[in-house]
Design an enzyme around this catalytic site. Structure first.
Site, PDB file in Angstrom:
ATOM      1  N   ASN A 114      39.281  37.849  55.350  1.00  0.00           N
ATOM      2  CA  ASN A 114      37.935  38.041  54.794  1.00  0.00           C
ATOM      3  C   ASN A 114      37.389  36.698  54.313  1.00  0.00           C
ATOM      4  O   ASN A 114      37.919  36.116  53.366  1.00  0.00           O
ATOM      5  CB  ASN A 114      38.003  39.039  53.635  1.00  0.00           C
ATOM      6  CG  ASN A 114      36.683  39.223  52.919  1.00  0.00           C
ATOM      7  OD1 ASN A 114      35.633  38.791  53.387  1.00  0.00           O
ATOM      8  ND2 ASN A 114      36.735  39.876  51.774  1.00  0.00           N
ATOM      9  N   TYR A 158      45.240  50.668  52.299  1.00  0.00           N
ATOM     10  CA  TYR A 158      45.223  50.109  53.648  1.00  0.00           C
ATOM     11  C   TYR A 158      45.275  51.259  54.652  1.00  0.00           C
ATOM     12  O   TYR A 158      44.605  51.224  55.674  1.00  0.00           O
ATOM     13  CB  TYR A 158      46.404  49.161  53.846  1.00  0.00           C
ATOM     14  CG  TYR A 158      46.323  47.942  52.962  1.00  0.00           C
ATOM     15  CD1 TYR A 158      45.551  46.846  53.313  1.00  0.00           C
ATOM     16  CD2 TYR A 158      47.008  47.891  51.743  1.00  0.00           C
ATOM     17  CE1 TYR A 158      45.461  45.730  52.496  1.00  0.00           C
ATOM     18  CE2 TYR A 158      46.930  46.782  50.926  1.00  0.00           C
ATOM     19  CZ  TYR A 158      46.149  45.705  51.299  1.00  0.00           C
ATOM     20  OH  TYR A 158      46.060  44.606  50.477  1.00  0.00           O
ATOM     21  N   GLU A 161      36.348  46.164  36.976  1.00  0.00           N
ATOM     22  CA  GLU A 161      35.511  47.228  37.543  1.00  0.00           C
ATOM     23  C   GLU A 161      35.885  48.617  37.020  1.00  0.00           C
ATOM     24  O   GLU A 161      35.212  49.590  37.330  1.00  0.00           O
ATOM     25  CB  GLU A 161      35.633  47.213  39.066  1.00  0.00           C
ATOM     26  CG  GLU A 161      35.065  45.959  39.690  1.00  0.00           C
ATOM     27  CD  GLU A 161      35.173  45.946  41.202  1.00  0.00           C
ATOM     28  OE1 GLU A 161      35.670  46.928  41.801  1.00  0.00           O
ATOM     29  OE2 GLU A 161      34.755  44.940  41.794  1.00  0.00           O
ATOM     30  N   CYS A 173      37.652  42.813  49.160  1.00  0.00           N
ATOM     31  CA  CYS A 173      38.996  43.071  49.669  1.00  0.00           C
ATOM     32  C   CYS A 173      39.949  43.412  48.520  1.00  0.00           C
ATOM     33  O   CYS A 173      40.983  44.040  48.749  1.00  0.00           O
ATOM     34  CB  CYS A 173      39.507  41.904  50.510  1.00  0.00           C
ATOM     35  SG  CYS A 173      39.283  40.277  49.793  1.00  0.00           S
ATOM     36  N   HIS A 174      39.593  43.048  47.290  1.00  0.00           N
ATOM     37  CA  HIS A 174      40.443  43.392  46.152  1.00  0.00           C
ATOM     38  C   HIS A 174      40.491  44.904  45.910  1.00  0.00           C
ATOM     39  O   HIS A 174      41.398  45.385  45.237  1.00  0.00           O
ATOM     40  CB  HIS A 174      39.977  42.659  44.875  1.00  0.00           C
ATOM     41  CG  HIS A 174      38.587  42.987  44.452  1.00  0.00           C
ATOM     42  ND1 HIS A 174      37.474  42.363  45.002  1.00  0.00           N
ATOM     43  CD2 HIS A 174      38.115  43.871  43.532  1.00  0.00           C
ATOM     44  CE1 HIS A 174      36.390  42.844  44.413  1.00  0.00           C
ATOM     45  NE2 HIS A 174      36.748  43.761  43.535  1.00  0.00           N
TER      46      HIS A 174
END
Length: 133
Positions: free
Chosen positions: A89, A68, A123, A97-98
């Protein structure tokens, strides 16, 4: 519209995506199946602070995270403001946003921290606070 992701339904505002619902669902399914790492969808970003944060999130490559604080520095604002915008979002997963995390922990995700962790692991991203990171 509701879109299933790893067994959980996520609300996605399809009015912000220039594609039919079937295409959106197909691309999310391909992402989940590991066939797709990025979405090929035209996004209509809001013309406000949330839109600016969404654009910054969209630039985070798959398998990477930003804090952040990183996004706050980029946008010349406070980390809490970035966190609030992440929570607004309207197209989670597609606008990732993850991939925005706390400095030392996952912290906050409207879909729940278990799903955030699952998306990041999917990912191949390092997870803050994870001893194996």
């Amino acid at each position: 519209m509701q879109v299933p992701v790893f067994g959980r339904d996520r609300e996605i505002d399809a009015s912000r995506i220039d594609a039919d619902p079937a295409t959106i669902r197909e691309q999310v399914r391909e992402y989940e199946d590991g066939v797709r790492t990025e979405f090929d969808l035209e996004i209509d970003y809001p013309d406000d602070f949330t839109g600016a944060v969404m654009r910054a999130m969209a630039r985070i490559p798959p398998g990477e995270t930003r804090t952040y604080g990183d996004l706050a520095a980029e946008l010349e604002t406070a980390p809490v403001a970035v966190g609030q915008a992440c929570g607004r979002n309207p197209i989670p997963v597609i606008v990732p946003c993850h991939r925005v995390v706390g400095r030392d922990s996952l912290t906050g995700y409207m879909g729940g921290l278990d799903l955030k962790r699952q998306l990041l692991e999917h990912e191949g991203a390092a997870i803050p606070g994870d001893p194996e990171a």
